[in-house]
Design an enzyme around this catalytic site. Structure first.
Site, mmCIF file in Angstrom:
data_model
loop_
_atom_site.group_PDB
_atom_site.id
_atom_site.type_symbol
_atom_site.label_atom_id
_atom_site.label_comp_id
_atom_site.label_asym_id
_atom_site.label_seq_id
_atom_site.Cartn_x
_atom_site.Cartn_y
_atom_site.Cartn_z
ATOM 1 N N TYR A 55 26.307 -14.332 -14.418
ATOM 2 C CA TYR A 55 27.274 -15.427 -14.571
ATOM 3 C C TYR A 55 26.620 -16.675 -15.158
ATOM 4 C CZ TYR A 55 30.977 -12.920 -12.025
ATOM 5 O OH TYR A 55 31.937 -12.016 -11.652
ATOM 6 N N SER A 158 32.321 -2.348 -8.558
ATOM 7 C CA SER A 158 33.345 -3.178 -9.200
ATOM 8 C C SER A 158 33.837 -2.451 -10.449
ATOM 9 C CB SER A 158 32.742 -4.540 -9.569
ATOM 10 O OG SER A 158 33.695 -5.346 -10.201
ATOM 11 N N GLY A 213 45.017 -14.199 -14.296
ATOM 12 C CA GLY A 213 44.705 -13.793 -15.676
ATOM 13 C C GLY A 213 43.696 -14.721 -16.330
ATOM 14 N N GLY A 215 43.624 -17.805 -16.174
ATOM 15 C CA GLY A 215 44.298 -19.032 -16.636
ATOM 16 C C GLY A 215 45.304 -18.758 -17.758
ATOM 17 N N ARG A 216 45.309 -17.530 -18.317
ATOM 18 C CA ARG A 216 46.241 -17.192 -19.418
ATOM 19 C C ARG A 216 47.689 -17.261 -18.961
ATOM 20 N NH1 ARG A 216 45.627 -11.954 -20.520
ATOM 21 N NH2 ARG A 216 44.247 -11.702 -18.738
ATOM 22 N N LEU A 217 47.906 -17.020 -17.667
ATOM 23 C CA LEU A 217 49.265 -17.087 -17.113
ATOM 24 C C LEU A 217 49.934 -18.424 -17.431
ATOM 25 C CD1 LEU A 217 51.530 -16.181 -15.150
ATOM 26 C CD2 LEU A 217 50.114 -17.053 -13.289
ATOM 27 N N PHE A 218 49.144 -19.503 -17.426
ATOM 28 C CA PHE A 218 49.711 -20.841 -17.615
ATOM 29 C C PHE A 218 49.860 -21.219 -19.089
ATOM 30 C CE2 PHE A 218 47.147 -20.662 -13.782
ATOM 31 C CZ PHE A 218 48.090 -20.980 -12.828
HETATM 32 P P1 NAP Z 1 41.597 -16.857 -12.212
HETATM 33 O O1 NAP Z 1 42.025 -17.569 -10.982
HETATM 34 O O2 NAP Z 1 42.484 -15.813 -12.786
HETATM 35 O O3 NAP Z 1 41.362 -17.912 -13.388
HETATM 36 C C1 NAP Z 1 40.724 -19.130 -13.154
HETATM 37 C C2 NAP Z 1 41.033 -20.037 -14.337
HETATM 38 O O4 NAP Z 1 42.412 -20.405 -14.245
HETATM 39 C C3 NAP Z 1 40.214 -21.310 -14.301
HETATM 40 O O5 NAP Z 1 39.811 -21.638 -15.607
HETATM 41 C C4 NAP Z 1 41.199 -22.331 -13.740
HETATM 42 O O6 NAP Z 1 40.942 -23.624 -14.220
HETATM 43 C C5 NAP Z 1 42.505 -21.814 -14.307
HETATM 44 N N1 NAP Z 1 43.626 -22.290 -13.487
HETATM 45 C C6 NAP Z 1 43.830 -22.104 -12.155
HETATM 46 N N2 NAP Z 1 44.984 -22.702 -11.754
HETATM 47 C C7 NAP Z 1 45.500 -23.278 -12.862
HETATM 48 C C8 NAP Z 1 46.674 -24.033 -13.106
HETATM 49 N N3 NAP Z 1 47.531 -24.317 -12.128
HETATM 50 N N4 NAP Z 1 46.919 -24.443 -14.364
HETATM 51 C C9 NAP Z 1 46.065 -24.166 -15.368
HETATM 52 N N5 NAP Z 1 44.913 -23.447 -15.204
HETATM 53 C C10 NAP Z 1 44.644 -23.005 -13.957
HETATM 54 O O7 NAP Z 1 40.185 -16.263 -11.882
HETATM 55 P P2 NAP Z 1 38.867 -15.943 -12.768
HETATM 56 O O8 NAP Z 1 38.058 -17.186 -12.845
HETATM 57 O O9 NAP Z 1 39.189 -15.249 -14.031
HETATM 58 O O10 NAP Z 1 38.159 -14.914 -11.797
HETATM 59 C C11 NAP Z 1 37.910 -15.292 -10.431
HETATM 60 C C12 NAP Z 1 36.580 -14.761 -9.979
HETATM 61 O O11 NAP Z 1 36.598 -13.334 -10.024
HETATM 62 C C13 NAP Z 1 35.366 -15.162 -10.828
HETATM 63 O O12 NAP Z 1 34.855 -16.431 -10.474
HETATM 64 C C14 NAP Z 1 34.398 -14.067 -10.480
HETATM 65 O O13 NAP Z 1 33.758 -14.385 -9.255
HETATM 66 C C15 NAP Z 1 35.298 -12.859 -10.293
HETATM 67 N N6 NAP Z 1 35.363 -11.964 -11.473
HETATM 68 C C16 NAP Z 1 34.888 -10.700 -11.355
HETATM 69 C C17 NAP Z 1 34.942 -9.829 -12.436
HETATM 70 C C18 NAP Z 1 34.403 -8.440 -12.286
HETATM 71 O O14 NAP Z 1 34.311 -7.716 -13.295
HETATM 72 N N7 NAP Z 1 34.024 -8.027 -11.112
HETATM 73 C C19 NAP Z 1 35.498 -10.240 -13.652
HETATM 74 C C20 NAP Z 1 36.002 -11.547 -13.740
HETATM 75 C C21 NAP Z 1 35.940 -12.393 -12.634
HETATM 76 P P3 NAP Z 1 40.455 -24.817 -13.220
HETATM 77 O O15 NAP Z 1 39.010 -24.558 -12.910
HETATM 78 O O16 NAP Z 1 40.680 -26.033 -14.070
HETATM 79 O O17 NAP Z 1 41.322 -24.798 -12.006
#
Ligand code: NAP
Length: 298
Positions: A55, A158, A213, A215-218
């Site tokens: 990461y 994973s 997604g 953040g793609r959802l938003f």
């Molecule tokens: P996520 O919650 O789908 O996306 C987070 C992103 O969404 C951030 O950039 C966040 O920005 C944005 N966001 C959240 N709420 C929002 C809102 N209301 N409006 C606009 N943007 C918003 O999760 P993810 O970061 O992709 O993944 C979460 C965790 O899963 C990672 O940290 C990692 O630990 C783990 N992961 C594991 C794998 C794997 O292969 N095992 C792959 C990917 C991720 P802000 O920071 O500004 O809130």
């Protein structure tokens, strides 16, 4: 609030939501700011944190370790999860990205995570992605050695298919504790391909990544029908935001996933925590499914 519970029959106790630190370098927090963020999510009840060796181009674990050095008493209030098994071009000498599940690599990567995170044990170590060249006996040897030395307490995988999970499990003297997979209305693959059924069968709880997604959802226009439906359901169940409904949708799955939050903003973490008590009916769940997929059940 302590809502920790075992994630598998012989597994570790985790909080019902997890803070993911993949994006830590983007948050540009100073060590003291990170200490404050950790203290704030601990105060809510989020004790489990998700990392991986790669990461932030191999920098996130060390940045987190700097915070633990500043506030050493935090370590024993946390469950630290990390992953290994991917090599990226961010590391000198890697001319291309590839997977790597050799025994020596798994052990060296786990030891590096310990050093970076400034700790002497990991609560859980995962193989990050299925590796076509994975020799299950070799992974089992690495896991057994890390377990024996006390460096890693529990193991999991994973993004594994049920067959890949069963193969590795067949070689191990202890049970795998989780399969960390992508679960969201935007990506519902694992709800029907056997992955979550296997978790339910074995009574292990999946960890759910990118519930929003990434953040793609938003942002993306194609998800407008989904956003409309999420807002409608939010109003019905008294949710404050669209993402609370998404977390309620993930939590409604009978394999009892543990959503991993990806935000560095404590107010969004607090909002997610409230989703733990939001009820979602079967019909509301299927309305969201349909709005995301664009079609009804057959
Ligand atoms: P996520 O919650 O789908 O996306 C987070 C992103 O969404 C951030 O950039 C966040 O920005 C944005 N966001 C959240 N709420 C929002 C809102 N209301 N409006 C606009 N943007 C918003 O999760 P993810 O970061 O992709 O993944 C979460 C965790 O899963 C990672 O940290 C990692 O630990 C783990 N992961 C594991 C794998 C794997 O292969 N095992 C792959 C990917 C991720 P802000 O920071 O500004 O809130």
């Amino acid at each position: 609030m302590n809502l920790r519970s075992p994630i598998a029959p012989q597994g570790p106790e985790f909080s019902p939501l997890i803070c993911g630190y993949w994006r830590l370098m983007e948050w540009a927090m100073r060590p003291q700011e990170l200490v404050t963020f950790i203290e704030q999510h601990l105060a809510l009840g989020i004790t489990t944190v998700d990392h991986a060796d790669i990461y932030g181009d191999y920098q996130c674990e060390a940045a987190f370790g700097d915070a633990l050095r500043l506030a050493p008493s935090l370590r024993h209030q946390l469950e630290l999860v990390s992953k290994c098994g991917i090599a990226t071009t961010a590391k000198p000498g890697h001319s291309l990205g590839h997977y790597i599940t050799d025994k020596s690599h798994i052990i060296a990567s786990a030891e590096q995570s310990l050093q970076h995170l400034n700790t002497d044990y990991l609560d859980l170590l995962l193989i990050h992605r299925p590796d076509p060249l994975m020799d299950a006996d070799e992974v089992a040897e690495a896991f057994t050695a890390l377990h024996g030395s006390g460096k890693v307490r529990h193991f999991g995988v994973s993004n594994f298919t049920p067959a890949q999970f069963s193969l590795l499990q067949s070689r191990l003297p202890f049970t795998l504790a989780t399969n960390q997979v992508e679960i969201s209305p935007l990506n519902q693959t694992v709800t029907l391909d056997g992955t979550l059924d296997q978790c339910q069968q074995l009574r292990i709880r999946p960890m759910a990544w990118s519930c929003l997604g990434g953040g793609r959802l938003f942002r993306e226009p194609r998800y407008q029908p989904l956003r409309d439906e999420l807002y409608a359901v939010a109003e019905e169940i008294g949710a404050q935001s669209l993402e609370q409904v998404v977390y309620a949708w993930v939590l409604r799955l009978p394999s009892r996933p543990l959503p991993i939050l990806g935000t560095g903003k404590i107010e969004r973490v607090r909002a997610a925590w409230e989703a733990l008590s939001l009820p979602l009916s079967r019909q509301q769940w299927f309305r969201i499914r349909k709005a995301a997929l664009g079609y009804d059940v057959p």
